[in-house]
Design a protein around this motif. Structure first.
Motif, PDB file in Angstrom:
ATOM      1  N   ARG B 131     -28.080 -12.895 -70.516  1.00  0.00           N
ATOM      2  CA  ARG B 131     -28.358 -13.124 -69.235  1.00  0.00           C
ATOM      3  C   ARG B 131     -27.496 -14.160 -68.753  1.00  0.00           C
ATOM      4  O   ARG B 131     -26.781 -15.019 -69.267  1.00  0.00           O
ATOM      5  CB  ARG B 131     -29.975 -13.662 -69.051  1.00  0.00           C
ATOM      6  CG  ARG B 131     -30.142 -14.804 -69.812  1.00  0.00           C
ATOM      7  CD  ARG B 131     -30.175 -16.091 -69.067  1.00  0.00           C
ATOM      8  NE  ARG B 131     -30.923 -17.039 -69.837  1.00  0.00           N
ATOM      9  CZ  ARG B 131     -30.343 -18.439 -69.368  1.00  0.00           C
ATOM     10  NH1 ARG B 131     -29.706 -18.530 -68.233  1.00  0.00           N
ATOM     11  NH2 ARG B 131     -30.832 -19.505 -69.967  1.00  0.00           N
ATOM     12  N   PHE B 144     -29.487  -9.620 -65.964  1.00  0.00           N
ATOM     13  CA  PHE B 144     -29.932  -9.526 -67.255  1.00  0.00           C
ATOM     14  C   PHE B 144     -29.162  -8.336 -68.018  1.00  0.00           C
ATOM     15  O   PHE B 144     -29.145  -7.289 -67.318  1.00  0.00           O
ATOM     16  CB  PHE B 144     -31.447  -8.956 -67.237  1.00  0.00           C
ATOM     17  CG  PHE B 144     -32.555 -10.135 -67.207  1.00  0.00           C
ATOM     18  CD1 PHE B 144     -32.156 -11.397 -66.740  1.00  0.00           C
ATOM     19  CD2 PHE B 144     -33.908 -10.070 -67.357  1.00  0.00           C
ATOM     20  CE1 PHE B 144     -32.815 -12.456 -66.902  1.00  0.00           C
ATOM     21  CE2 PHE B 144     -34.863 -10.931 -67.139  1.00  0.00           C
ATOM     22  CZ  PHE B 144     -34.359 -12.051 -66.979  1.00  0.00           C
ATOM     23  N   TYR B 185     -30.051 -14.488 -74.171  1.00  0.00           N
ATOM     24  CA  TYR B 185     -31.212 -14.591 -73.489  1.00  0.00           C
ATOM     25  C   TYR B 185     -32.293 -15.400 -73.979  1.00  0.00           C
ATOM     26  O   TYR B 185     -32.492 -15.323 -75.122  1.00  0.00           O
ATOM     27  CB  TYR B 185     -31.752 -13.138 -73.139  1.00  0.00           C
ATOM     28  CG  TYR B 185     -33.137 -13.086 -72.432  1.00  0.00           C
ATOM     29  CD1 TYR B 185     -33.082 -13.091 -71.181  1.00  0.00           C
ATOM     30  CD2 TYR B 185     -34.388 -12.937 -73.145  1.00  0.00           C
ATOM     31  CE1 TYR B 185     -34.130 -12.887 -70.443  1.00  0.00           C
ATOM     32  CE2 TYR B 185     -35.633 -12.966 -72.493  1.00  0.00           C
ATOM     33  CZ  TYR B 185     -35.726 -13.016 -71.327  1.00  0.00           C
ATOM     34  OH  TYR B 185     -36.889 -12.917 -70.674  1.00  0.00           O
TER      35      TYR B 185
END
Lengths: 207, 195
Positions: B131, B144, B185
């Motif tokens: 991300r 994302f 992420y």
């Protein structure tokens, strides 16, 4: 009595010989020069560029024009690609490695720099660098973010001073050496992620 | 005491019924799945038979022209765009044209406008691997990235913003010719604090 003394003498002699032998081995192993100049040149920015910095590019500061110029004159890089495929003013810059690239990256290793509003936000380089070698050079990461999924584990080691993240993904239930030998991807960032665990018991995260 | 027990029991039953009714509703993503995911005979990245990095401009235009959902196809130096008609899933944002970016006479990336919330997309695609986030003036920009799907979900939101408005925001889907990466992420969405 004499027999016991004789036995002790033999034991002592053997122990002494083994001690000297193993000391020699360890000394030899330790005396080998640890050659990490290439890794150092790749990971640690020059004195005139404050971290986060890689090859003069600074997340949060260097604009896309600056990035393109820096990458085009870099001998490690052969071709640079600019991708602005978004309705927002953001996109990627990618590059191909040249034959003069350091051995810590493979020729077809992926990489990309993410820019937004024309400013570098973060960039990622797939490397051949073992996690153990990063640890030897930069020390223990300041914290880890661990993600467990099924029988795999993803480890993000965060270095606060260098403002970079070392990330790798390996299957669980492997020997400890798999952690040290895991090949890492490096991400230079503008802002560090939230603080995770400071425990370095990574194997336990698999349990 | 007895009255309390009775009330508690009645409330438990009521809430259980509510939850059962909510959970019993069929969740169908078949339309979305068949429209956005590549068919088995088309290697990723692929959308409706168009493969970023491979498909030429002419091939892409032909696919659009023969489709049941594209009209007013416009080709310029940098991109192909089209308006929506007829047979498209409800999840397509028909007010926004579809776009394909061009590089070296081939399709480089596809942007499909959708009216699906970020939260629903994360339920559908799972957790992203990467991300990116940034703050510019009074906006927060979030991406994302799903490298295995060659996908980036991209959204820009105005501050102030809370977590509910973030998950309800409708991102654009970008299908790239190459997988991309960003920051690893984390489930901790600390970048909302930027607002």
């Amino acid at each position: 009595m004499i027999a016991k003394w004789f036995l002790n003498a033999i034991l002592l002699k053997t122990a002494l010989i083994l001690t000297v032998l193993f000391t020699l081995f360890i000394t030899l192993i330790r005396a080998q020069p640890y050659e990490n100049s290439e890794l150092r040149a790749f990971l640690i920015p020059s004195d005139d560029c404050i971290s986060p910095c890689w090859q003069g590019i600074r997340p949060g500061e260097t604009d896309v024009f600056g990035v393109m110029e820096l990458l085009k004159v870099n001998k490690w890089i052969s071709t640079v690609f600019f991708e602005n495929y978004s309705t927002f003013s953001n996109g990627y810059i990618r590059w191909n490695w040249s034959s003069l690239r350091p051995s810590v990256v493979s020729g077809d290793g992926s990489n990309n720099l993410w820019f937004d509003e024309n400013i570098t936000q973060n960039f990622y380089v797939e490397t051949q660098i073992h996690f153990g070698d990063v640890w030897l050079l930069l020390g223990k990461p300041d914290w880890f973010n661990i993600h467990r999924s099924y029988n795999r584990i993803r480890v993000d080691g965060v270095y606060q001073d260098q403002v970079l993240i070392v990330t790798f993904d390996i299957p669980c239930y492997q020997s400890v050496s798999r952690f040290w030998l895991a090949k890492t991807d490096i991400v230079w960032v503008k802002d560090l992620p939230a603080e995770g665990t400071r425990s370095d018991n990574l194997v336990a995260s698999c349990r | 005491m007895r009255l309390l027990f009775k009330s508690a029991f009645a409330l438990v039953i009521v809430f259980m019924s509510f939850i059962s009714v909510i959970r019993a509703r069929p969740y169908s993503d078949n339309d979305f799945r068949s429209f956005f995911l590549p068919p088995e005979d088309c290697l990723k990245p692929c959308w409706q038979g168009i493969r970023p990095g491979n498909t030429t401009i002419n091939e892409a235009v032909m696919i659009l022209e023969t489709s049941a959902w594209a009209q007013n196809i416009v080709v310029d130096k940098r991109k192909i765009s089209w308006l929506w008609r007829g047979n498209h899933p409800e999840s397509v944002d028909t007010d926004t044209p579809g776009t394909m970016y061009i590089s070296n006479n081939r399709i480089a990336a596809i942007i499909v406008p959708i009216n699906v919330a970020f939260g629903d997309l994360q339920l559908f695609f799972g957790q992203p691997r990467w991300r990116s986030a940034g703050k510019f003036n009074h906006n927060v920009s979030v991406q994302f990235t799903y490298p295995h799907e060659y996908l980036t979900l991209s959204v820009r939101l105005e501050c102030p913003m809370n977590i509910v408005s973030f998950w309800n925001a409708q991102p654009e889907i970008v299908i790239n010719s190459m997988p991309a990466a960003g920051m690893p992420y984390t489930t901790n969405i600390e970048f909302l604090k930027n607002c």
